[in-house]
Design an enzyme around this catalytic site. Structure first.
Site, PDB file in Angstrom:
ATOM      1  N   THR A   1       0.876  -1.174   0.000  1.00  0.00           N
ATOM      2  CA  THR A   1       0.000   0.000   0.000  1.00  0.00           C
ATOM      3  C   THR A   1       0.905   1.213   0.000  1.00  0.00           C
ATOM      4  O   THR A   1       1.971   1.198   0.608  1.00  0.00           O
ATOM      5  CB  THR A   1      -0.878   0.087   1.262  1.00  0.00           C
ATOM      6  OG1 THR A   1      -0.008   0.218   2.389  1.00  0.00           O
ATOM      7  CG2 THR A   1      -1.746  -1.116   1.428  1.00  0.00           C
TER       8      THR A   1
ATOM      9  N   GLU B   1      -5.845  -3.774   1.053  1.00  0.00           N
ATOM     10  CA  GLU B   1      -5.964  -4.736   2.159  1.00  0.00           C
ATOM     11  C   GLU B   1      -7.160  -5.669   2.007  1.00  0.00           C
ATOM     12  O   GLU B   1      -7.324  -6.614   2.770  1.00  0.00           O
ATOM     13  CB  GLU B   1      -6.092  -3.979   3.494  1.00  0.00           C
ATOM     14  CG  GLU B   1      -4.815  -3.333   3.990  1.00  0.00           C
ATOM     15  CD  GLU B   1      -4.611  -1.915   3.470  1.00  0.00           C
ATOM     16  OE1 GLU B   1      -5.203  -1.583   2.421  1.00  0.00           O
ATOM     17  OE2 GLU B   1      -3.868  -1.163   4.104  1.00  0.00           O
TER      18      GLU B   1
ATOM     19  N   TRP C   1     -18.848  18.058  11.756  1.00  0.00           N
ATOM     20  CA  TRP C   1     -18.095  17.385  10.704  1.00  0.00           C
ATOM     21  C   TRP C   1     -18.552  17.861   9.321  1.00  0.00           C
ATOM     22  O   TRP C   1     -19.736  17.995   9.083  1.00  0.00           O
ATOM     23  CB  TRP C   1     -18.292  15.868  10.763  1.00  0.00           C
ATOM     24  CG  TRP C   1     -17.836  15.242  12.037  1.00  0.00           C
ATOM     25  CD1 TRP C   1     -18.632  14.807  13.052  1.00  0.00           C
ATOM     26  CD2 TRP C   1     -16.494  14.985  12.440  1.00  0.00           C
ATOM     27  NE1 TRP C   1     -17.864  14.292  14.074  1.00  0.00           N
ATOM     28  CE2 TRP C   1     -16.538  14.386  13.724  1.00  0.00           C
ATOM     29  CE3 TRP C   1     -15.249  15.204  11.856  1.00  0.00           C
ATOM     30  CZ2 TRP C   1     -15.405  14.006  14.422  1.00  0.00           C
ATOM     31  CZ3 TRP C   1     -14.103  14.822  12.546  1.00  0.00           C
ATOM     32  CH2 TRP C   1     -14.183  14.229  13.809  1.00  0.00           C
TER      33      TRP C   1
ATOM     34  N   LYS D   1     -13.262  19.231  10.633  1.00  0.00           N
ATOM     35  CA  LYS D   1     -14.089  19.474  11.813  1.00  0.00           C
ATOM     36  C   LYS D   1     -14.119  20.978  12.063  1.00  0.00           C
ATOM     37  O   LYS D   1     -13.101  21.568  12.419  1.00  0.00           O
ATOM     38  CB  LYS D   1     -13.526  18.731  13.023  1.00  0.00           C
ATOM     39  CG  LYS D   1     -14.564  18.544  14.084  1.00  0.00           C
ATOM     40  CD  LYS D   1     -14.110  17.581  15.157  1.00  0.00           C
ATOM     41  CE  LYS D   1     -15.218  17.393  16.176  1.00  0.00           C
ATOM     42  NZ  LYS D   1     -14.776  16.743  17.371  1.00  0.00           N
TER      43      LYS D   1
END
Ligand code: AMP
Length: 539
Positions: free
Chosen positions: A184, A329, A442, A437
């Site tokens: 990754t 993954e 959010w 934030k």
């Protein structure tokens, strides 16, 4: 019932016996197109397996690198290396050279199979690749570069193949043996290796061919754009031969014009790629007034698909967009958003809204979203939280890591923030590290970007949270515009006002020529944050 170990080479056995004359077409790095079929790929894979064993002395479990585009040669390497019990390490050539030497040394690759285009890259790195014994150049004698002065031997792929027999018996071993390795390219820290096993690849392929998933069959001519060096090529190098679909492999030609030409000349019916590739194609088609009438659908994932892309594909070119989400993954398939019966009752606008979501998990993947304390959140389409997954093709432990990659209950933390609606449709709202934030609320960067992309002059958009004296953090929108930025500023802000709540609207827009991209085709927000992080403090 019998117990039979899964081995990826059984896929190619099957393709050769039941779809032997189905074409495998590759755009060649040397120029031109190579036409072969599953029977010939199979026979060459067996020659390579013999060469790996007897000429290169490859042992069970050895890591063998590939640095190559999507071509039939690369396909042969995938199967032969895994088939003899070694591990095919697909190296992403777009990584920084420091990262490439890190992963080759970490994997302890003994050999690397490279396309001609990457020979200079490997030559530059040679004295840093500690375990490398030889390089095999995926070409013929006529195109072989002169590497005779270098410290490690450079062999010619076609010469090696022609010196070996096509008779080879695949060894039988435990299906949980590793077949492939992919790192990754996290934007922080060193890359981490993900090992796929014969079993995980096989179950992943068996799942992805299903009608509810990639819906693959032998009627398809599939343009496999997703690179074999990123995220296991979404498993397509296994699932396409499994069903005997004609494979079209674009080699190094990933620009809009090359992709359009291949779709037209090979009459491709389906494809899969990240959004940036499709932006290139759509812009090319718009510019040249060309059509791609044979293409009926394309899977898009890797980054969020903007509604404008779905709209352009469907309305201008008659191509269904299937949004998908996953990660290295997860082999990488996590969710796919295929039409469900209840969509029939939705208006066009509502359907578009659902199509922008990342989709439902196929059988074999479990998902849950949790709050900061780890408590499960409801599947009501509103509650958003960290997305955890479990499944037959989900990572257990990173390569050579000392600890498990899972929590104590066996769940893998994807690092994504998502909602799941009552129909099980998951929507990514952000990467955990990218959420904004502002004054305790959010803001989804993806939502802001998708709203901005609706404006006709916006060709790319990235929203980041940057420090703000009063609100701690406020969104900043960075845009690539086809017009003079200032000309479209007011229009974009007005459109954002129509689509977003007032407090979600970025306080400023910065116009740039290009957005920085990672090696896997995602916008590199880390670079943007370091460049514009004090924008509101300084203004
Ligand atoms: P990679 O391992 O490089 O494929 O990156 C995986 C990550 O890409 C995921 O954890 C997501 O953050 C992102 N990603 C993949 N597909 C999508 C998608 N359809 N929408 C939004 N983000 C995505």
């Amino acid at each position: 019932m019998q117990f039979k170990e899964f081995n990826i080479c059984n896929i190619l056995d099957h393709a050769a016996h039941y779809h032997g004359h189905v074409s495998v077409v590759s755009s060649c790095v040397e120029g031109g197109v190579k036409r072969t079929n599953y029977l010939e790929v199979y026979s060459r894979t067996k020659k390579l397996a013999n060469a790996l064993n007897s000429f290169l002395g490859v042992q069970h479990g050895d890591r063998i690198g590939t640095m190559a585009w999507n071509t039939s040669n690369h396909l042969e390497c995938w199967y032969a290396i895994g088939g003899v019990g070694a591990i095919c390490h697909t190296i992403n050539p777009r990584l920084f050279s420091d990262q490439i030497d890190f992963i080759v040394n970490h994997a302890e690759d003994r050999y690397i199979f490279v396309d001609l285009s990457f020979v200079p890259l490997v030559v530059d790195l040679l004295d840093r690749l500690k375990t490398l014994e030889a390089v095999i150049v995926l070409t013929d004698r006529d195109n072989m570069p002169d590497c005779s002065e270098l410290d490690v031997p450079f062999y010619c792929y076609e010469e090696i193949l022609s010196a070996h027999s096509e008779h080879f018996q695949w060894p039988v071993f435990d299906e949980t043996v590793a077949s492939s390795l992919c790192y990754t390219s996290g934007t922080t820290g060193d890359p981490k290796g993900v090992i796929y096993t014969h079993r995980s690849n096989m179950i992943h392929a068996l799942t992805s061919i299903q009608p509810e998933v990639f819906n693959l069959n032998s009627d398809h001519t599939f343009l496999m754009v997703v690179p074999m060096f990123h995220a296991n090529s979404w498993g397509l190098a296994f699932s396409l031969p499994m069903v005997g679909a004609k494979m079209v492999l674009p080699g190094a030609g990933l620009d809009g014009e090359s992709i359009a030409r291949l779709i037209q000349s090979e009459e491709c019916t389906a494809s899969a790629a990240v959004p940036t590739v499709w932006t290139g194609l759509l812009d090319y088609l718009d510019r040249t007034s060309q059509l791609i009438p044979t293409l009926t659908e394309t899977v898009i994932g890797g980054s969020a698909v903007p509604s404008t892309m779905i709209d352009r594909f469907e309305n201008d070119y008659g191509v269904d967009v299937i949004h998908a989400w996953g990660m290295t993954e997860m082999s990488p398939l996590g969710t796919v958003n295929r039409k469900q019966k209840y969509w029939d009752a939705l208006s066009k606008g509502e359907q578009l809204r659902v199509k922008c979501k990342q989709g439902r998990a196929p059988f074999g993947i479990q998902m849950k979203i949790v709050d900061d304390s780890g408590s499960m959140l409801p599947r009501d389409g509103n509650a958003s939280g960290r997305l955890f997954v479990k499944g037959h093709w989900v990572i257990d432990q990173y390569y050579k890591a000392k600890e498990s990659a899972l929590d104590s209950n066996g769940w893998f933390d994807t690092g994504d923030i998502a909602t799941i609606d009552p129909n099980g449709v998951m929507e990514i709202t952000d990467r955990f590290k990218d959420v904004i934030k502002s004054g305790g609320e959010w803001i989804s960067s993806i939502e802001v970007e998708n709203a901005a992309l609706i404006h006709a002059s916006v060709s790319a958009a990235a929203c980041i949270g940057v420090a703000h004296e009063k609100w701690e953090e406020r969104p900043l929108l960075i845009i690539v515009s086809s017009k003079d930025g200032e000309q479209s500023r007011n229009g974009i802000l007005k459109l954002l006002g129509d689509k977003l709540a007032k407090w979600q609207i970025p306080d400023d827009i910065i116009f740039v020529e290009n957005l920085p991209m990672t090696a896997t085709g995602k916008v590199d927000k880390k670079v943007l944050r370091s460049e514009f992080g004090d924008h509101y403090l300084s203004t």
